[in-house]
Write an enzyme that holds these catalytic residues in place. Structure first.
Site, PDB file in Angstrom:
ATOM      1  N   LYS A  10     -14.500  18.440  19.518  1.00 26.27           N
ATOM      2  CA  LYS A  10     -14.477  17.543  18.244  1.00 26.27           C
ATOM      3  C   LYS A  10     -16.174  16.823  18.208  1.00 26.27           C
ATOM      4  O   LYS A  10     -16.751  16.725  19.399  1.00 26.27           O
ATOM      5  CB  LYS A  10     -13.405  16.258  18.144  1.00 26.27           C
ATOM      6  N   TYR A  50      -6.540  20.032   8.067  1.00 25.74           N
ATOM      7  CA  TYR A  50      -5.603  19.130   8.530  1.00 25.74           C
ATOM      8  C   TYR A  50      -4.442  18.997   7.423  1.00 25.74           C
ATOM      9  O   TYR A  50      -4.039  17.815   7.258  1.00 25.74           O
ATOM     10  CB  TYR A  50      -6.199  17.983   8.772  1.00 25.74           C
ATOM     11  N   ASN A 113     -10.549  12.016  20.084  1.00 23.26           N
ATOM     12  CA  ASN A 113      -9.982  12.532  21.172  1.00 23.26           C
ATOM     13  C   ASN A 113     -10.335  13.873  21.861  1.00 23.26           C
ATOM     14  O   ASN A 113      -9.837  14.639  22.336  1.00 23.26           O
ATOM     15  CB  ASN A 113      -8.337  12.606  20.899  1.00 23.26           C
ATOM     16  N   HIS A 116      -9.058  19.568  19.957  1.00 26.94           N
ATOM     17  CA  HIS A 116      -8.018  19.900  19.360  1.00 26.94           C
ATOM     18  C   HIS A 116      -7.465  21.256  19.791  1.00 26.94           C
ATOM     19  O   HIS A 116      -8.355  22.192  20.281  1.00 26.94           O
ATOM     20  CB  HIS A 116      -8.188  20.032  17.771  1.00 26.94           C
ATOM     21  N   GLU A 127      -4.961  29.040  12.281  1.00 24.69           N
ATOM     22  CA  GLU A 127      -6.304  28.317  12.258  1.00 24.69           C
ATOM     23  C   GLU A 127      -7.257  29.228  12.808  1.00 24.69           C
ATOM     24  O   GLU A 127      -8.421  28.934  12.439  1.00 24.69           O
ATOM     25  CB  GLU A 127      -5.911  27.179  13.602  1.00 24.69           C
TER      26      GLU A 127
HETATM   27  P1  CMP Z   1      -5.499  16.973  16.418  1.00 23.74           P
HETATM   28  O1  CMP Z   1      -4.787  17.867  17.631  1.00 23.74           O
HETATM   29  O2  CMP Z   1      -6.685  17.127  16.067  1.00 23.74           O
HETATM   30  O3  CMP Z   1      -4.513  16.728  14.975  1.00 23.74           O
HETATM   31  C1  CMP Z   1      -4.410  15.784  14.287  1.00 23.74           C
HETATM   32  C2  CMP Z   1      -5.360  14.684  14.888  1.00 23.74           C
HETATM   33  O4  CMP Z   1      -4.773  13.377  14.215  1.00 23.74           O
HETATM   34  C3  CMP Z   1      -5.030  14.358  16.124  1.00 23.74           C
HETATM   35  O5  CMP Z   1      -5.578  15.379  17.064  1.00 23.74           O
HETATM   36  C4  CMP Z   1      -5.513  12.865  16.502  1.00 23.74           C
HETATM   37  O6  CMP Z   1      -6.724  13.017  17.143  1.00 23.74           O
HETATM   38  C5  CMP Z   1      -5.503  12.330  14.972  1.00 23.74           C
HETATM   39  N1  CMP Z   1      -4.265  11.312  14.981  1.00 23.74           N
HETATM   40  C6  CMP Z   1      -4.967   9.853  14.708  1.00 23.74           C
HETATM   41  N2  CMP Z   1      -3.734   9.274  14.785  1.00 23.74           N
HETATM   42  C7  CMP Z   1      -2.595  10.033  15.093  1.00 23.74           C
HETATM   43  C8  CMP Z   1      -1.208   9.841  15.333  1.00 23.74           C
HETATM   44  N3  CMP Z   1      -0.675   8.626  15.286  1.00 23.74           N
HETATM   45  N4  CMP Z   1      -0.261  10.884  15.506  1.00 23.74           N
HETATM   46  C9  CMP Z   1      -0.827  11.938  15.802  1.00 23.74           C
HETATM   47  N5  CMP Z   1      -2.262  12.102  15.509  1.00 23.74           N
HETATM   48  C10 CMP Z   1      -3.116  11.397  15.161  1.00 23.74           C
END
Ligand code: CMP
Length: 142
Positions: A10, A50, A113, A116, A127
């Site tokens: 990311k 998303y 974070n 992904h 994906e």
């Molecule tokens: P990702 O695996 O990319 O999929 C969706 C993203 O939403 C997740 O990682 C997080 O970075 C982001 N996100 C932010 N808040 C939340 C939450 N409460 N629960 C899950 N994903 C979240």
């Protein structure tokens, strides 16, 4: 079984110059990169990726963050790749991620974070196809 999974480094992790460090984690774990490219997501591409989260309160912030700089997208291949990749990443919230995982080591928050990864074989196939044509995925025969 040999599987393929989809991975994103990311914008936060790209900005921190962690592409090589993260690829090393994949390769050390036996996951082979079979497709890769850097992309700058636009709003339509990020929202489409998303779409399943479109009703969640964090959706707009997630899309804005994913457009905030280039990402690396890749297809990883290996034994049990979907689960293996999730183990390497650690929990979505870095506060919950096990020591030694990518998110424990490199992520600042649940919103930023670092990585992904697909959560299941079906989402991996979807994906991968969202970012790569068949010709862009290279079989690794040696
Ligand atoms: P990702 O695996 O990319 O999929 C969706 C993203 O939403 C997740 O990682 C997080 O970075 C982001 N996100 C932010 N808040 C939340 C939450 N409460 N629960 C899950 N994903 C979240």
């Amino acid at each position: 079984a040999i599987e393929r999974t989809f991975s994103i480094i990311k914008p936060d992790a790209v900005a921190k110059n962690l592409i090589g460090a993260i690829y090393t984690r994949f390769e050390t774990a036996g996951l082979k990169v079979v497709a890769a490219k850097m992309v700058q997501l636009d709003q339509a591409k990020a929202e489409g990726f998303y779409a399943e989260h479109s009703e969640r309160p964090f959706f707009k912030a997630l899309v804005d963050f994913m457009m905030s700089g280039p990402v690396m997208v890749q297809v990883l291949e290996g034994e049990n790749a979907v689960l293996r990749h999730r183990e390497i990443m650690g929990a979505t919230n870095p506060a919950d991620a096990l020591a030694g995982t990518l998110r424990a080591d490199y992520a600042d928050s649940i919103d930023e974070n670092a990585v992904h990864g697909s959560d299941a074989a079906a989402s991996a196939a979807r994906e991968i196809a969202y970012f790569f044509s068949d010709e862009e995925v290279c079989p690794r025969t040696r």
